[in-house]
Scaffold this active site. Sequence first.
Site, PDB file in Angstrom:
ATOM      1  CG  HIS A 322      -0.512   3.220   1.327  1.00 11.39           C
ATOM      2  ND1 HIS A 322      -0.340   1.852   1.332  1.00 11.39           N
ATOM      3  CD2 HIS A 322       0.733   3.749   1.493  1.00 11.39           C
ATOM      4  CE1 HIS A 322       0.942   1.555   1.478  1.00 11.39           C
ATOM      5  NE2 HIS A 322       1.617   2.697   1.590  1.00 11.39           N
ATOM      6  CB  CYS A 340       3.456   4.212   3.853  1.00 12.13           C
ATOM      7  SG  CYS A 340       4.225   5.162   2.526  1.00 12.13           S
TER       8      CYS A 340
END
Length: 411
Positions: A322, A340
């Site tokens: 992301h 992430c």
Amino acid sequence: MSSTSRTRPSNRRRTLLAGTATLTVALTACSAGGAEQADAAGPSRQSPAISVNLHGKHAEAGQPVRVEIASGRLNDVTVSDSKGGHLDGKVSGDGTSWTSDGEAAPGTAYSVRAEDEYGADAEAAFTTATPDKVNKLSLTPGNKSTVGVAQPLSVVFDHPVKNKAAVEERLKVTTSNGTVGSWGWLRDYSGKDRVDWRPEHYWKPGTKVSLKADLDGVDSGTGGGWFVRDYATHFTIGERQIVKVDLDSHRLRLTRDGWPVKEVPMSAGTPGGNKASWRGTTVLMSKEGTINMRSETVGLGDAYDKMVDSSMRLTWSGMYAHAAPWNKAYFGKANKSSGCVGMSDKDAAWIYRHVRVGDPFEITGEDAKGTVAPNNGYGEWNLSWADWRTKSATSSATPGATKGTAQGTTR
């Protein structure tokens, strides 16, 4: 089952039976004209009896329907249900019985029509008992979708499946090019039973895939209940895209048909603890756009609570790729996220636009906390082909429409 229609004698009679009482089929003898006419019309004999193994209003589900004739031969049998469907079946070699290929489903009314070799017919009816529990399932990918080359066919069940082999045998995969694959049973991250079908290698682009789950009338076993309907899905494999994430060089690269398309700097999970990223092959599960990410949902206390753009889910445990503009000082230099794969707003938006659900993310490097588990998203690509096949309840790889080998990308 023969679908041939024939002209029936005008003086035949039909008898509607309840239960296993006989179905009387009237066979007319010649009334005049001598032996030659008698031979043409068929032998004179007593009306034969035809019986059905299931009967009444509370017949036992989960077994085939069997129709028998006491003398003579059966020509055709039709078993229709109250849902507008029917059970296929075959007449035995000696013509004395007909057995359905599938089982009678619970809570269903059936009508039986049997025709003998002379065209006379009779009818019967029965209803199966209502099930105590019904099992349902969800299918991925969705019907008529186009997905990436690593997307498995995944079935998640509402209730436990104890009779795994019986269920697996009813899941028929057909491909347009004979791709070889195998089912494998997993415990989904949600705790439910799940079975996935993956090829030996990545899918070949353009492959068309169909699943027919002919489960109506199958008992999933103790605690699971009955299936009371069939399911199906059809999907197509898109172009061959692979996202390669190198935790050590802090780079993410998108390749298409083996050629590099885009490479961007990134920062992955902080090594040495729970914030580290997973390594291994993950599959893009969904493109979720802008979402609220909260650290307590992944066991990291109150570390963060942010609205995050261009979010691409990679695992059930909460690993995404992301946009992470707050981490820009570390892009291409160090892994400093909470697990992430973070990129700049611009780079993340570009990757988001160009990747497809089902594309593999191949994550390599030492800065990881371990390898993605098979049930954490679609982590089954981290198992060898031999190990994956051992997870089948029938222990066999199955091809699609014809025998052959998969021609997809090798990991």
